[in-house]
Design a protein around this motif. Structure first.
Motif, PDB file in Angstrom:
ATOM      1  N   CYS A  64       0.807  -1.234   0.000  1.00  0.00           N
ATOM      2  CA  CYS A  64       0.000   0.000   0.000  1.00  0.00           C
ATOM      3  C   CYS A  64       0.837   1.280   0.000  1.00  0.00           C
ATOM      4  O   CYS A  64       0.412   2.316  -0.505  1.00  0.00           O
ATOM      5  CB  CYS A  64      -0.934   0.029   1.218  1.00  0.00           C
ATOM      6  SG  CYS A  64      -1.743  -1.539   1.600  1.00  0.00           S
ATOM      7  N   LYS A  65       2.027   1.198   0.636  1.00  0.00           N
ATOM      8  CA  LYS A  65       2.800   2.404   0.924  1.00  0.00           C
ATOM      9  C   LYS A  65       3.177   3.187  -0.334  1.00  0.00           C
ATOM     10  O   LYS A  65       3.193   4.418  -0.309  1.00  0.00           O
ATOM     11  CB  LYS A  65       4.072   2.018   1.703  1.00  0.00           C
ATOM     12  CG  LYS A  65       4.786   3.199   2.312  1.00  0.00           C
ATOM     13  CD  LYS A  65       5.916   2.761   3.216  1.00  0.00           C
ATOM     14  CE  LYS A  65       7.163   2.451   2.439  1.00  0.00           C
ATOM     15  NZ  LYS A  65       8.334   2.245   3.317  1.00  0.00           N
ATOM     16  N   ALA A  66       3.466   2.500  -1.420  1.00  0.00           N
ATOM     17  CA  ALA A  66       3.953   3.186  -2.628  1.00  0.00           C
ATOM     18  C   ALA A  66       2.959   4.241  -3.111  1.00  0.00           C
ATOM     19  O   ALA A  66       3.361   5.285  -3.629  1.00  0.00           O
ATOM     20  CB  ALA A  66       4.222   2.175  -3.736  1.00  0.00           C
ATOM     21  N   CYS A  67       1.658   3.991  -2.947  1.00  0.00           N
ATOM     22  CA  CYS A  67       0.654   4.985  -3.358  1.00  0.00           C
ATOM     23  C   CYS A  67       0.152   5.806  -2.169  1.00  0.00           C
ATOM     24  O   CYS A  67       0.003   7.018  -2.265  1.00  0.00           O
ATOM     25  CB  CYS A  67      -0.547   4.290  -4.014  1.00  0.00           C
ATOM     26  SG  CYS A  67      -0.140   3.478  -5.562  1.00  0.00           S
ATOM     27  N   HIS A  68      -0.149   5.119  -1.073  1.00  0.00           N
ATOM     28  CA  HIS A  68      -0.846   5.794   0.033  1.00  0.00           C
ATOM     29  C   HIS A  68       0.094   6.461   1.032  1.00  0.00           C
ATOM     30  O   HIS A  68      -0.376   7.190   1.907  1.00  0.00           O
ATOM     31  CB  HIS A  68      -1.762   4.789   0.744  1.00  0.00           C
ATOM     32  CG  HIS A  68      -2.901   4.329  -0.130  1.00  0.00           C
ATOM     33  ND1 HIS A  68      -3.978   5.118  -0.419  1.00  0.00           N
ATOM     34  CD2 HIS A  68      -3.086   3.170  -0.816  1.00  0.00           C
ATOM     35  CE1 HIS A  68      -4.808   4.462  -1.224  1.00  0.00           C
ATOM     36  NE2 HIS A  68      -4.279   3.273  -1.502  1.00  0.00           N
ATOM     37  N   GLY A  69       1.379   6.184   0.944  1.00  0.00           N
ATOM     38  CA  GLY A  69       2.343   6.815   1.846  1.00  0.00           C
ATOM     39  C   GLY A  69       2.482   6.053   3.155  1.00  0.00           C
ATOM     40  O   GLY A  69       1.591   5.300   3.555  1.00  0.00           O
ATOM     41  N   LYS A  71       2.296   6.968   6.179  1.00  0.00           N
ATOM     42  CA  LYS A  71       1.314   7.299   7.223  1.00  0.00           C
ATOM     43  C   LYS A  71      -0.102   7.403   6.678  1.00  0.00           C
ATOM     44  O   LYS A  71      -0.986   7.938   7.345  1.00  0.00           O
ATOM     45  CB  LYS A  71       1.733   8.603   7.907  1.00  0.00           C
ATOM     46  CG  LYS A  71       3.046   8.454   8.665  1.00  0.00           C
ATOM     47  CD  LYS A  71       3.442   9.729   9.338  1.00  0.00           C
ATOM     48  CE  LYS A  71       4.761   9.516  10.096  1.00  0.00           C
ATOM     49  NZ  LYS A  71       5.265  10.763  10.671  1.00  0.00           N
ATOM     50  N   GLY A  72      -0.292   6.931   5.444  1.00  0.00           N
ATOM     51  CA  GLY A  72      -1.640   6.919   4.868  1.00  0.00           C
ATOM     52  C   GLY A  72      -2.150   8.275   4.433  1.00  0.00           C
ATOM     53  O   GLY A  72      -3.357   8.452   4.241  1.00  0.00           O
ATOM     54  N   LEU A  73      -1.258   9.220   4.238  1.00  0.00           N
ATOM     55  CA  LEU A  73      -1.685  10.580   3.892  1.00  0.00           C
ATOM     56  C   LEU A  73      -1.917  10.746   2.381  1.00  0.00           C
ATOM     57  O   LEU A  73      -2.230  11.828   1.923  1.00  0.00           O
ATOM     58  CB  LEU A  73      -0.632  11.597   4.366  1.00  0.00           C
ATOM     59  CG  LEU A  73      -0.347  11.579   5.876  1.00  0.00           C
ATOM     60  CD1 LEU A  73       0.784  12.548   6.218  1.00  0.00           C
ATOM     61  CD2 LEU A  73      -1.596  11.952   6.664  1.00  0.00           C
ATOM     62  N   GLY A  74      -1.714   9.673   1.639  1.00  0.00           N
ATOM     63  CA  GLY A  74      -1.899   9.759   0.186  1.00  0.00           C
ATOM     64  C   GLY A  74      -0.732  10.399  -0.522  1.00  0.00           C
ATOM     65  O   GLY A  74      -0.880  10.958  -1.613  1.00  0.00           O
ATOM     66  N   ASP A  75       0.448  10.322   0.108  1.00  0.00           N
ATOM     67  CA  ASP A  75       1.613  11.020  -0.452  1.00  0.00           C
ATOM     68  C   ASP A  75       2.745  10.055  -0.834  1.00  0.00           C
ATOM     69  O   ASP A  75       3.912  10.409  -0.795  1.00  0.00           O
ATOM     70  CB  ASP A  75       2.135  12.048   0.561  1.00  0.00           C
ATOM     71  CG  ASP A  75       2.488  11.405   1.907  1.00  0.00           C
ATOM     72  OD1 ASP A  75       2.194  10.193   2.078  1.00  0.00           O
ATOM     73  OD2 ASP A  75       3.022  12.099   2.782  1.00  0.00           O
ATOM     74  N   GLY A  76       2.367   8.821  -1.198  1.00  0.00           N
ATOM     75  CA  GLY A  76       3.393   7.869  -1.645  1.00  0.00           C
ATOM     76  C   GLY A  76       3.987   8.297  -2.975  1.00  0.00           C
ATOM     77  O   GLY A  76       3.392   9.112  -3.695  1.00  0.00           O
ATOM     78  N   PRO A  77       5.162   7.754  -3.341  1.00  0.00           N
ATOM     79  CA  PRO A  77       5.824   8.197  -4.575  1.00  0.00           C
ATOM     80  C   PRO A  77       5.019   7.962  -5.848  1.00  0.00           C
ATOM     81  O   PRO A  77       5.212   8.658  -6.834  1.00  0.00           O
ATOM     82  CB  PRO A  77       7.133   7.389  -4.586  1.00  0.00           C
ATOM     83  CG  PRO A  77       6.977   6.325  -3.560  1.00  0.00           C
ATOM     84  CD  PRO A  77       5.961   6.798  -2.578  1.00  0.00           C
ATOM     85  N   LYS A  78       4.095   6.989  -5.838  1.00  0.00           N
ATOM     86  CA  LYS A  78       3.300   6.742  -7.047  1.00  0.00           C
ATOM     87  C   LYS A  78       2.000   7.534  -7.068  1.00  0.00           C
ATOM     88  O   LYS A  78       1.276   7.518  -8.068  1.00  0.00           O
ATOM     89  CB  LYS A  78       2.976   5.244  -7.163  1.00  0.00           C
ATOM     90  CG  LYS A  78       4.184   4.404  -7.582  1.00  0.00           C
ATOM     91  CD  LYS A  78       3.904   2.929  -7.488  1.00  0.00           C
ATOM     92  CE  LYS A  78       2.962   2.442  -8.564  1.00  0.00           C
ATOM     93  NZ  LYS A  78       2.758   0.984  -8.476  1.00  0.00           N
ATOM     94  N   ALA A  79       1.684   8.212  -5.961  1.00  0.00           N
ATOM     95  CA  ALA A  79       0.374   8.878  -5.850  1.00  0.00           C
ATOM     96  C   ALA A  79       0.195   9.952  -6.915  1.00  0.00           C
ATOM     97  O   ALA A  79      -0.895  10.109  -7.481  1.00  0.00           O
ATOM     98  CB  ALA A  79       0.220   9.479  -4.462  1.00  0.00           C
ATOM     99  N   LYS A  83      -4.766   9.231 -11.552  1.00  0.00           N
ATOM    100  CA  LYS A  83      -5.789  10.185 -11.979  1.00  0.00           C
ATOM    101  C   LYS A  83      -6.715  10.534 -10.822  1.00  0.00           C
ATOM    102  O   LYS A  83      -7.299  11.610 -10.776  1.00  0.00           O
ATOM    103  CB  LYS A  83      -6.618   9.578 -13.120  1.00  0.00           C
ATOM    104  CG  LYS A  83      -5.848   9.459 -14.415  1.00  0.00           C
ATOM    105  CD  LYS A  83      -6.691   8.775 -15.472  1.00  0.00           C
ATOM    106  CE  LYS A  83      -5.872   8.524 -16.723  1.00  0.00           C
ATOM    107  NZ  LYS A  83      -6.514   7.557 -17.612  1.00  0.00           N
ATOM    108  N   THR A  84      -6.852   9.566  -9.908  1.00  0.00           N
ATOM    109  CA  THR A  84      -7.753   9.756  -8.780  1.00  0.00           C
ATOM    110  C   THR A  84      -6.934   9.954  -7.512  1.00  0.00           C
ATOM    111  O   THR A  84      -5.913   9.293  -7.325  1.00  0.00           O
ATOM    112  CB  THR A  84      -8.645   8.507  -8.611  1.00  0.00           C
ATOM    113  OG1 THR A  84      -9.175   8.149  -9.882  1.00  0.00           O
ATOM    114  CG2 THR A  84      -9.774   8.750  -7.630  1.00  0.00           C
ATOM    115  N   SER A  85      -7.396  10.821  -6.638  1.00  0.00           N
ATOM    116  CA  SER A  85      -6.706  11.042  -5.366  1.00  0.00           C
ATOM    117  C   SER A  85      -6.667   9.729  -4.567  1.00  0.00           C
ATOM    118  O   SER A  85      -7.643   8.974  -4.548  1.00  0.00           O
ATOM    119  CB  SER A  85      -7.455  12.115  -4.575  1.00  0.00           C
ATOM    120  OG  SER A  85      -7.066  12.059  -3.224  1.00  0.00           O
ATOM    121  N   THR A  86      -5.552   9.484  -3.920  1.00  0.00           N
ATOM    122  CA  THR A  86      -5.423   8.242  -3.136  1.00  0.00           C
ATOM    123  C   THR A  86      -5.973   8.405  -1.720  1.00  0.00           C
ATOM    124  O   THR A  86      -5.918   7.473  -0.933  1.00  0.00           O
ATOM    125  CB  THR A  86      -3.952   7.785  -3.079  1.00  0.00           C
ATOM    126  OG1 THR A  86      -3.161   8.895  -2.644  1.00  0.00           O
ATOM    127  CG2 THR A  86      -3.462   7.328  -4.419  1.00  0.00           C
TER     128      THR A  86
END
Lengths: 138, 303
Positions: A64-69, A71-79, A83-86
């Protein structure tokens, strides 16, 4: 002549910049249509289970971390390439959802959010990930 | 010769002893659900991130209907130093492979390798799966690689038959995930070649392989492995088995794994990639300049 070329280059650059910025703008996700059986779904582990910070953390970091970061803030490197906010797992809106709703969104997925039922096959492991995301509450 | 055999034998014995004895000494840290009612046995999480570790197979089989693409690249040895940029400009070997999990415990695969235009068919089957309760402490896996040498017919001379191209690698893998960080496996194997182009090679070779992973961050691990061909006079066709001179393939490196990929960056001593080729023909000595840089990339798709 030189002035015209300069103006054309500037205009082209401005158009390219605008198009790039527009294409990078993320839409918030549409509301999820979650089947009733998931809304009332009960966890197979208890809140506070030791597996949450073991398997839950490990599997979140792997899948999950690569997209969601972290800490889950949606700031992972793939976010940024989505096209859609994570989303933001620490937000009140996310945390107000039922456990089963988070389960459905996380493992069944839709569109850019892939299905993870084949990647995390054990039911208890899936719930450990759900509770790990619960711990991201602000 | 005796010294080499004794050394490998002793190493193999120590590794087997360690793997099995620690099952009772090291408490497994796999956690269990705290449900009150009795529940069925849960399989332990896979011991390794990928079904591949350097040139070796691991006991890990991806869930059913998962396709795994594999790219394995081996540069040349570093013994020429900077003149060929430590093997990066030297002739390299590469293998492309595809594995498909038919069942959660059965995988089939195909691959093609540059050296000898080697084609391979692979089958891997998990006979027994380690459980989280530790009621089954090990995963036991059967692994078979059938190799078909794609070289020109003339390689085998006037008595050429298609069967001359065939080679077989059969292995049984014993693996254990000790905890979230440490996994080990040990795997005896038997290699058979139908034909060689010289008479001074054996057709059969027994070897023992060992591999381990220590995870030091959420996505990174230190990985090591060794394949040790055993010089056993009683199965050799030569009067002195020590003349065969096939060296162990020793590898140490770094693994990065994500949801869909595993990357291995490492130094090792064998360049042949296919296990039977490494066991039978590797002449690079890890401790005498025979090391090279290797890279593996795997990609998963679920259906």
């Amino acid at each position: 002549m030189k002035k015209s070329i300069k103006q054309l280059v500037l205009l082209g650059g401005a158009i390219a910049f605008t198009v790039t910025m527009m294409s990078m703008t993320q839409k918030p996700g549409e509301p999820w249509n979650i089947p009733a059986k998931y809304k009332t779904m009960k966890s197979t582990i208890k809140a506070g289970d030791a597996s949450i910070n073991a398997e839950g953390k490990e599997l979140y970091n792997k899948h999950c971390k690569a997209c969601h970061g972290a800490k889950g803030l949606g700031d992972g490197p793939k976010a940024a390439s989505m096209k859609t906010s994570t989303g933001d797992f620490s937000s009140k809106g996310f945390q107000a959802q039922a456990d089963g709703e988070i389960y459905y969104q996380s493992f069944v997925g839709r569109g850019e959010m892939p299905n993870f039922e084949k990647k995390i096959t054990d039911e208890n492991d899936r719930w450990a990930v759900v509770y790990y995301m619960r711990n991201m509450k602000k | 010769m005796k010294k080499t055999f004794t050394t490998y034998g002793l190493m193999a014995f120590l590794m087997v002893s360690f793997l099995f004895s620690t099952g009772t000494v090291i408490a497994q840290e796999e956690t269990e659900a705290t449900q009150e009612e009795p529940q069925k046995e849960r399989p332990a999480r896979p011991a390794f991130e990928s079904g591949l570790l350097f040139d070796n197979a691991t006991s890990t089989i991806q869930p059913s209907k998962t396709l795994e693409m594999i790219i394995q690249h081996r540069f040349g040895t570093m013994d020429n130093g900077v003149s060929d940029l430590f093997g990066i400009w030297a002739p390299s070997n590469i293998r492309l492979g595809l594995n498909f999990s038919i069942l959660n415990n059965l995988m089939v695969g195909i691959g093609t390798t540059k050296y000898n235009k080697m084609q391979d068919i692979q089958i891997k089957y998990n006979l027994l799966q380690q459980t989280r309760s530790n009621s089954i402490p090990l995963t036991i896996t059967l692994y078979e690689v059938i190799g078909i040498d794609g070289s020109a017919d003339e390689k085998w001379g006037p008595d050429y038959k298609f069967s001359n191209r065939m080679s077989y690698f059969s292995q049984i893998i014993f693996s254990r995930r000790f905890n979230d960080k440490l996994s080990l496996q040990i795997a005896p194997s038997f290699t058979h070649y139908n034909a060689h182009i010289v008479d001074t090679l054996d057709h059969d070779r027994i070897a023992i392989s060992a591999a381990g992973r220590f995870k030091f961050s959420p996505q990174s691990s230190i990985i090591v492995s060794g394949d040790f061909p055993l010089e056993i006079q009683s199965i050799s066709e030569q009067s002195d088995v020590s003349i065969l001179d096939s060296k162990p393939n020793i590898c140490i490196g770094w693994e990065v794994s994500t949801s869909t990929h595993a990357f291995h960056m490492y130094i090792g001593s064998a360049q042949n990639i296919i296990p039977q080729e490494n066991i039978m023909f590797n002449t690079n000595d890890f401790f005498d300049g025979g090391i090279l840089i290797g890279l593996n990339v795997t990609r998963l798709w679920s259906f």
